[in-house]
Design a protein around this motif. Structure first.
Motif: not given
Lengths: 75, 75
Positions: B6-7, B41-42, B59-63, B67-71
């Motif tokens: 989730i980004v 959402y992926f 970290k490097n492709i999806l977000s 400006i974004e956090d990811y989980e």
């Protein structure tokens, strides 16, 4: 009250965005990925608990029920 | 093995998409909404468990970590 709504393409529907990201990811990681599906994630905050309101919003505004499924959860 | 990523926009970052949907939702529902934040959402399926690979992808492709956090979660 905070709700989470997740909107995903229906299983039978082709997900070109997912396919495109899969290609980029496999090149970047130099590793095989079986599948990537891409959806939308919403965090919705309302004054008090109202599941009906959020379901109505998810069904009629946040998703297109011809090609997408949605899921509502409490955060 | 299936993972969920989730980004979301970082808290301090303005979320114009969320603001726009909030306005549409309030008009449609005729009800006040405190906040809506929109993210991506992926669902990612790989052959075998590899948390490091998925975190690297997130970290490097999806977000965009400016400006974004990811989980990352296991489905």
């Amino acid at each position: 009250m905070k709700y989470i709504v997740i909107v995903k393409p229906k299983k039978a529907i082709l997900d070109p965005q997912g396919k495109a990201i899969k290609k980029v990811a496999e090149n970047y990681l130099q590793s095989e990925i079986k599948d990537i599906r891409v959806g939308k994630y919403f965090e919705i905050e309302i004054e008090k608990e109202d599941d009906g309101l959020i379901n109505k919003l998810a069904k009629n505004i946040l998703s297109n029920d011809v090609i997408e499924d949605y899921e509502v959860r409490k955060a």
